[in-house]
Design a protein around this motif. Structure first.
Motif, PDB file in Angstrom:
ATOM      1  N   ILE A  93      76.586  26.165  30.687  1.00 18.13           N
ATOM      2  CA  ILE A  93      76.190  27.537  31.010  1.00 18.13           C
ATOM      3  C   ILE A  93      75.813  27.674  32.489  1.00 18.13           C
ATOM      4  O   ILE A  93      75.474  28.759  32.933  1.00 18.13           O
ATOM      5  N   LYS A  94      75.903  26.561  33.241  1.00 21.82           N
ATOM      6  CA  LYS A  94      75.624  26.589  34.677  1.00 21.82           C
ATOM      7  C   LYS A  94      76.888  26.215  35.450  1.00 21.82           C
ATOM      8  O   LYS A  94      77.723  25.460  34.952  1.00 21.82           O
ATOM      9  N   PRO A  95      77.042  26.690  36.695  1.00 17.13           N
ATOM     10  CA  PRO A  95      78.260  26.405  37.455  1.00 17.13           C
ATOM     11  C   PRO A  95      78.377  24.962  37.935  1.00 17.13           C
ATOM     12  O   PRO A  95      79.467  24.454  38.113  1.00 17.13           O
ATOM     13  N   ARG A  96      77.264  24.277  38.181  1.00 18.19           N
ATOM     14  CA  ARG A  96      77.249  22.868  38.612  1.00 18.19           C
ATOM     15  C   ARG A  96      78.079  22.617  39.866  1.00 18.19           C
ATOM     16  O   ARG A  96      78.937  21.726  39.911  1.00 18.19           O
ATOM     17  N   ALA A  97      77.869  23.380  40.896  1.00 16.09           N
ATOM     18  CA  ALA A  97      78.619  23.227  42.143  1.00 16.09           C
ATOM     19  C   ALA A  97      78.406  21.843  42.740  1.00 16.09           C
ATOM     20  O   ALA A  97      77.336  21.233  42.596  1.00 16.09           O
ATOM     21  N   VAL A  98      79.431  21.334  43.423  1.00 11.86           N
ATOM     22  CA  VAL A  98      79.298  20.039  44.095  1.00 11.86           C
ATOM     23  C   VAL A  98      78.344  20.194  45.282  1.00 11.86           C
ATOM     24  O   VAL A  98      78.115  21.302  45.777  1.00 11.86           O
ATOM     25  N   SER A  99      77.810  19.083  45.748  1.00 10.38           N
ATOM     26  CA  SER A  99      76.880  19.121  46.873  1.00 10.38           C
ATOM     27  C   SER A  99      77.607  19.510  48.149  1.00 10.38           C
ATOM     28  O   SER A  99      78.832  19.323  48.269  1.00 10.38           O
ATOM     29  N   ALA A 100      76.859  20.025  49.104  1.00  7.90           N
ATOM     30  CA  ALA A 100      77.452  20.398  50.385  1.00  7.90           C
ATOM     31  C   ALA A 100      78.060  19.177  51.071  1.00  7.90           C
ATOM     32  O   ALA A 100      79.116  19.265  51.705  1.00  7.90           O
ATOM     33  N   PHE A 114      69.598  17.837  34.751  1.00  8.49           N
ATOM     34  CA  PHE A 114      70.331  17.231  35.870  1.00  8.49           C
ATOM     35  C   PHE A 114      71.018  18.225  36.803  1.00  8.49           C
ATOM     36  O   PHE A 114      71.476  17.861  37.873  1.00  8.49           O
ATOM     37  N   PHE A 115      71.058  19.510  36.408  1.00  8.63           N
ATOM     38  CA  PHE A 115      71.720  20.487  37.278  1.00  8.63           C
ATOM     39  C   PHE A 115      70.858  21.732  37.498  1.00  8.63           C
ATOM     40  O   PHE A 115      71.321  22.741  37.947  1.00  8.63           O
TER      41      PHE A 115
END
Length: 211
Positions: A65-72, A210-211
């Motif tokens: 239910i979360k987008p979990r974008a990769v780190s910058a 974790f996210f």
């Protein structure tokens, strides 16, 4: 939202599961510790539980239910690796919690069935994929599935933690796994109907952590 809030929400929606709250919480803690220390989850089941194993992987290995974008930092590395494809990957890739359903891999499974012993297919994969600190989740509505029990033995010998998701009286799985979630139903389809909200809650709790 705190991970445990999802557990409380689960029990509000499914009061019949209140009696196994502590077992669900303990299973979550085992999984949390596994992922915190860089481990992975192996999942095995038969029939409808095979489908559940694949379903769980789908919720853990991508956004639930979360987008979990990769780190910058990783987004920058992707762009450096390939300015065109890397830019697209940086936008579309999602963080995953490593999970493998042992129910796939038909080439391996059929070869082992033909050459060795079909009851040991999950045990062979557990031995091949697993390592100390990983977790094996065995799903069996009866708690007595032979192939699940062989896999549990292999996992224990390797120093892995084990979780059982079952019903009825829990069967052998209840006695063997480090923690067993035994949903309070007797009929197979009713057991499976309660397994889904339980593992959805666990996946939500892990994603929140974790996210």
């Amino acid at each position: 939202m705190e991970p445990m809030n999802y557990l409380e929400e689960l029990l509000t929606r499914y009061p019949v599961l209140t009696s196994i709250k502590d077992d669900i919480k303990e299973a979550y803690e085992i999984l949390e510790n596994c992922y915190k220390n860089g481990g992975k989850l192996l999942i095995a089941g038969n029939g409808g539980s095979c489908a559940d194993a694949e379903h769980i992987v789908g919720e853990l290995m991508k956004g639930f239910i979360k987008p979990r974008a990769v780190s910058a930092e990783f987004a920058e590395k992707l762009t450096e690796a390939d300015p065109v494809r890397g830019g697209e990957l940086a936008v579309k890739l999602q963080g995953g919690l490593p999970a493998i359903a042992l129910t796939g891999h038909p080439g391996l499974s059929t070869a082992y069935l033909n050459d060795v012993d079909g009851n040991l297919i999950y045990a062979q994969q557990t031995y091949g994929y697993g390592k100390e600190g990983d977790v094996l989740l065995g799903i069996s509505t009866s708690g007595n599935s032979k192939n699940i029990m062989y896999a549990m033995t292999a996992a224990k010998a390797m120093g892995m933690k084990t979780i059982g998701l079952t019903g009825r009286d829990g069967g052998e799985l209840k006695e063997t796994a480090d923690v067993s979630i035994v949903v309070p139903e007797k009929e197979t389809f009713k057991i499976q109907e309660l397994h889904l909200p339980v593992y959805h809650a666990l996946c939500l709790m892990l994603e929140e952590r974790f996210f």
